[in-house]
Design a protein around this motif. Structure first.
Motif, mmCIF file in Angstrom:
data_model
loop_
_atom_site.group_PDB
_atom_site.id
_atom_site.type_symbol
_atom_site.label_atom_id
_atom_site.label_comp_id
_atom_site.label_asym_id
_atom_site.label_seq_id
_atom_site.Cartn_x
_atom_site.Cartn_y
_atom_site.Cartn_z
ATOM 1 N N VAL A 301 -1.846 -22.161 7.809
ATOM 2 C CA VAL A 301 -2.587 -21.155 8.584
ATOM 3 C C VAL A 301 -2.267 -19.760 8.060
ATOM 4 N N LEU A 302 -0.988 -19.486 7.830
ATOM 5 C CA LEU A 302 -0.575 -18.187 7.303
ATOM 6 C C LEU A 302 -1.177 -17.942 5.913
ATOM 7 N N ILE A 303 -1.100 -18.936 5.041
ATOM 8 C CA ILE A 303 -1.659 -18.810 3.690
ATOM 9 C C ILE A 303 -3.161 -18.529 3.770
ATOM 10 N N GLY A 304 -3.852 -19.269 4.631
ATOM 11 C CA GLY A 304 -5.288 -19.063 4.778
ATOM 12 C C GLY A 304 -5.617 -17.647 5.217
ATOM 13 N N GLY A 305 -4.827 -17.108 6.140
ATOM 14 C CA GLY A 305 -5.055 -15.741 6.577
ATOM 15 C C GLY A 305 -4.791 -14.734 5.476
ATOM 16 N N LEU A 306 -3.713 -14.925 4.728
ATOM 17 C CA LEU A 306 -3.326 -13.972 3.685
ATOM 18 C C LEU A 306 -4.370 -13.878 2.569
ATOM 19 N N VAL A 307 -5.021 -15.005 2.253
ATOM 20 C CA VAL A 307 -6.002 -14.975 1.156
ATOM 21 C C VAL A 307 -7.405 -14.647 1.642
ATOM 22 N N SER A 308 -7.582 -14.527 2.959
ATOM 23 C CA SER A 308 -8.928 -14.325 3.497
ATOM 24 C C SER A 308 -9.190 -12.893 3.932
ATOM 25 N N VAL A 309 -8.165 -12.202 4.404
ATOM 26 C CA VAL A 309 -8.366 -10.835 4.906
ATOM 27 C C VAL A 309 -7.247 -9.925 4.409
ATOM 28 N N ARG A 310 -7.542 -8.657 4.360
ATOM 29 C CA ARG A 310 -6.536 -7.649 4.056
ATOM 30 C C ARG A 310 -5.927 -7.192 5.377
ATOM 31 N N SER A 311 -4.626 -7.237 5.468
ATOM 32 C CA SER A 311 -3.921 -6.862 6.692
ATOM 33 C C SER A 311 -2.636 -6.130 6.312
ATOM 34 N N PRO A 312 -1.997 -5.458 7.274
ATOM 35 C CA PRO A 312 -0.713 -4.821 6.958
ATOM 36 C C PRO A 312 0.301 -5.808 6.383
ATOM 37 N N SER A 314 -0.389 -8.639 4.606
ATOM 38 C CA SER A 314 -0.748 -8.998 3.226
ATOM 39 C C SER A 314 -0.450 -7.844 2.277
ATOM 40 N N VAL A 315 -0.640 -6.607 2.744
ATOM 41 C CA VAL A 315 -0.323 -5.450 1.913
ATOM 42 C C VAL A 315 1.178 -5.383 1.651
ATOM 43 N N ALA A 316 1.988 -5.634 2.694
ATOM 44 C CA ALA A 316 3.441 -5.597 2.532
ATOM 45 C C ALA A 316 3.914 -6.686 1.576
ATOM 46 N N LEU A 317 3.369 -7.888 1.717
ATOM 47 C CA LEU A 317 3.779 -8.988 0.846
ATOM 48 C C LEU A 317 3.287 -8.775 -0.588
ATOM 49 N N ALA A 318 2.185 -8.049 -0.736
ATOM 50 C CA ALA A 318 1.658 -7.773 -2.073
ATOM 51 C C ALA A 318 2.320 -6.562 -2.727
ATOM 52 N N TRP A 319 3.222 -5.889 -2.009
ATOM 53 C CA TRP A 319 3.955 -4.754 -2.568
ATOM 54 C C TRP A 319 4.612 -5.186 -3.875
ATOM 55 N N SER A 320 4.490 -4.381 -4.892
ATOM 56 C CA SER A 320 4.854 -4.790 -6.249
ATOM 57 C C SER A 320 6.234 -5.430 -6.367
ATOM 58 N N PRO A 321 7.310 -4.816 -5.845
ATOM 59 C CA PRO A 321 8.624 -5.469 -5.984
ATOM 60 C C PRO A 321 8.689 -6.838 -5.309
ATOM 61 N N THR A 322 8.056 -6.942 -4.129
ATOM 62 C CA THR A 322 8.088 -8.215 -3.399
ATOM 63 C C THR A 322 7.300 -9.292 -4.126
ATOM 64 N N SER A 323 6.085 -8.944 -4.551
ATOM 65 C CA SER A 323 5.263 -9.945 -5.241
ATOM 66 C C SER A 323 5.830 -10.261 -6.619
ATOM 67 N N TRP A 324 6.420 -9.262 -7.291
ATOM 68 C CA TRP A 324 7.032 -9.513 -8.605
ATOM 69 C C TRP A 324 8.158 -10.524 -8.490
ATOM 70 N N PHE A 325 8.999 -10.366 -7.484
ATOM 71 C CA PHE A 325 10.118 -11.296 -7.324
ATOM 72 C C PHE A 325 9.600 -12.710 -7.076
ATOM 73 N N GLY A 326 8.607 -12.834 -6.220
ATOM 74 C CA GLY A 326 8.064 -14.163 -5.949
ATOM 75 C C GLY A 326 7.420 -14.791 -7.157
ATOM 76 N N ARG A 327 6.708 -13.985 -7.934
ATOM 77 C CA ARG A 327 6.009 -14.501 -9.113
ATOM 78 C C ARG A 327 6.966 -14.799 -10.258
ATOM 79 N N ARG A 328 7.911 -13.882 -10.491
ATOM 80 C CA ARG A 328 8.723 -13.946 -11.694
ATOM 81 C C ARG A 328 10.080 -14.618 -11.497
#
Length: 402
Positions: A301-312, A314-328
């Motif tokens: 449910v959380l994943i579906g929400g994150l990929v479907s709408v822009r929200s505070p 999703s913006v926080a989780l997409a913050w470059s340091p946070t997303s970089w750590f998860g990706r890399r």
């Protein structure tokens, strides 16, 4: 841990139930299928791996941090299925050999590096949380992705390599699900039948997990936790989400209020489950037949929400340091943190000891990712570029001769 392929077309549909103020028959853009990397999901990986590490560090209030593995499973099911659906949509087929090779090159070199270092340090850390095997056997089980089978069916553990059971579960999923999906495409199975089949698997495996549960000795984790029967539940839940979001009507619905509700309900429920789980979680059959399967649903449910709408969020989780750590770094962090804990935990006293131990684990993970994964990826890119140049040169020669 999948990388999504990209398509650029957006489909426009007629909004036959236009809201107030919008002219009937007006058009609105239906979100396209997920066809590129979602930074918010990389940020979710960061949260999941931190939950797991804090659980293994026995940090108070993180007794339920092990559900981070369930989040990873749901993510894997969703991303891999989305990748396969995207390939089939673009090309009309799924190249299984290419898929498996990419997975192997992405995941195996880092695992080999961990096993080599673990063997070198075995005399100091090999018996971390107990080991049923010697170093050679434990390494063989890790490298053959069979750790979950040995832990669930033969009640054994691989010492400092014990955590590779979850990697085994994912690799077995990679071997089984893509051919099943190819077969279903060949049979022209309808989407509703795929959804119904996955839902049946989720419910049936949850019930079976509760039926085969046996109370563990002392504080051990029940064998069913490592079983493919339970492990397939969040993976299948992620697959189910991918199939649902592949439908234009579902995407349109999720792109509105439903997506925002899913985002916030998902993160609140996930945090609530983690905080609610106590030290006695292993003593109850319903943990494995109800709580963990529902955690997979909440994750989806959380994943579906994150990929479907822009929200505070999703913006926080997409913050470059946070997303970089998860990706890399998240994969390396999962691989290496038990080794770091086993080696340094005797010297980490008190709360500040856990803080610096977490810091060391992160530093080691960053170093390992850049020492192993980055060079492998660069070599792959050079190889692909060389193949492209060779193909272009051959095409040019053919053109000249004709």
């Amino acid at each position: 841990m999948a990388t999504n392929a990209i398509a650029v077309e957006q489909t426009r549909t007629i909004d036959r139930s236009a809201p107030a103020g919008q002219a009937p028959g007006a058009t609105r853009t239906v979100p396209p299928p997920l066809t590129r990397r979602a930074p918010a999901l990389d940020g979710l990986r960061t949260i999941a791996i931190l939950m797991v590490i804090l659980y293994h560090l026995h940090v108070p209030q993180f007794e339920g941090g092990f559900i981070g593995v369930t989040v990873f499973f749901a993510l894997s099911g969703f991303l891999i299925t989305t990748l396969l659906l995207g390939e089939h949509r673009r090309t009309g087929r799924i190249r299984l050999g290419n898929f498996w090779l990419k997975r192997l090159l992405r995941l195996y070199p880092a695992l080999v590096a961990l096993v080599v270092v673990g063997l070198l340090l075995w005399n100091w850390v090999g018996d971390y949380k107990g080991a049923s095997f010697g170093p050679g056997e434990a390494a063989f089980i890790a490298l053959t992705y069979t750790g979950n089978l040995f832990r669930s069916f033969w009640d054994t553990t691989q010492g400092v390599f014990a955590h590779t059971w979850s990697l085994s579960m994912e690799e077995q999923f990679y071997l089984v699900w893509p051919p099943v999906l190819v077969l279903l495409f060949l049979l022209r199975a309808r989407r509703r039948w795929l959804v119904a089949g996955l839902a049946t698997v989720i419910v049936a495996c949850s019930v079976v997990a509760g039926l085969v549960y046996r109370t563990p000795n002392s504080g051990a984790t029940p064998d069913v936790y490592f079983s493919p029967v339970l492990g397939v539940v969040p993976l299948a839940t992620g697959c189910l989400l991918a199939l649902l979001l592949d439908d234009e009507r579902v995407r349109s619905w999720a792109a509105g209020l439903a997506g925002h509700v899913a985002t916030w309900a998902g993160i609140v429920l996930l945090a609530g489950v983690m905080l609610w789980i106590g030290d006695d979680w292993a003593q109850h059959a319903w943990t494995f037949s109800v709580v963990l399967p529902l955690t997979g649903v909440v994750s989806a449910v959380l994943i579906g929400g994150l990929v479907s709408v822009r929200s505070p969020l999703s913006v926080a989780l997409a913050w470059s340091p946070t997303s970089w750590f998860g990706r890399r770094v998240s994969y390396a962090a999962y691989l290496w943190h038990p080794l770091v804990i086993a080696l340094l935990d005797p010297f980490a006293d008190g709360p500040w000891g856990k803080v610096w131990l977490l810091g060391v684990a992160v530093v080691v993970a960053v170093g390992a990712a850049h020492a192993v994964e980055v060079p492998v990826e660069k070599a792959q890119k050079r190889f692909r570029e060389a193949r492209r140049l060779v193909a272009a040169d051959r095409a040019a020669r053919d053109h000249v001769t004709t």
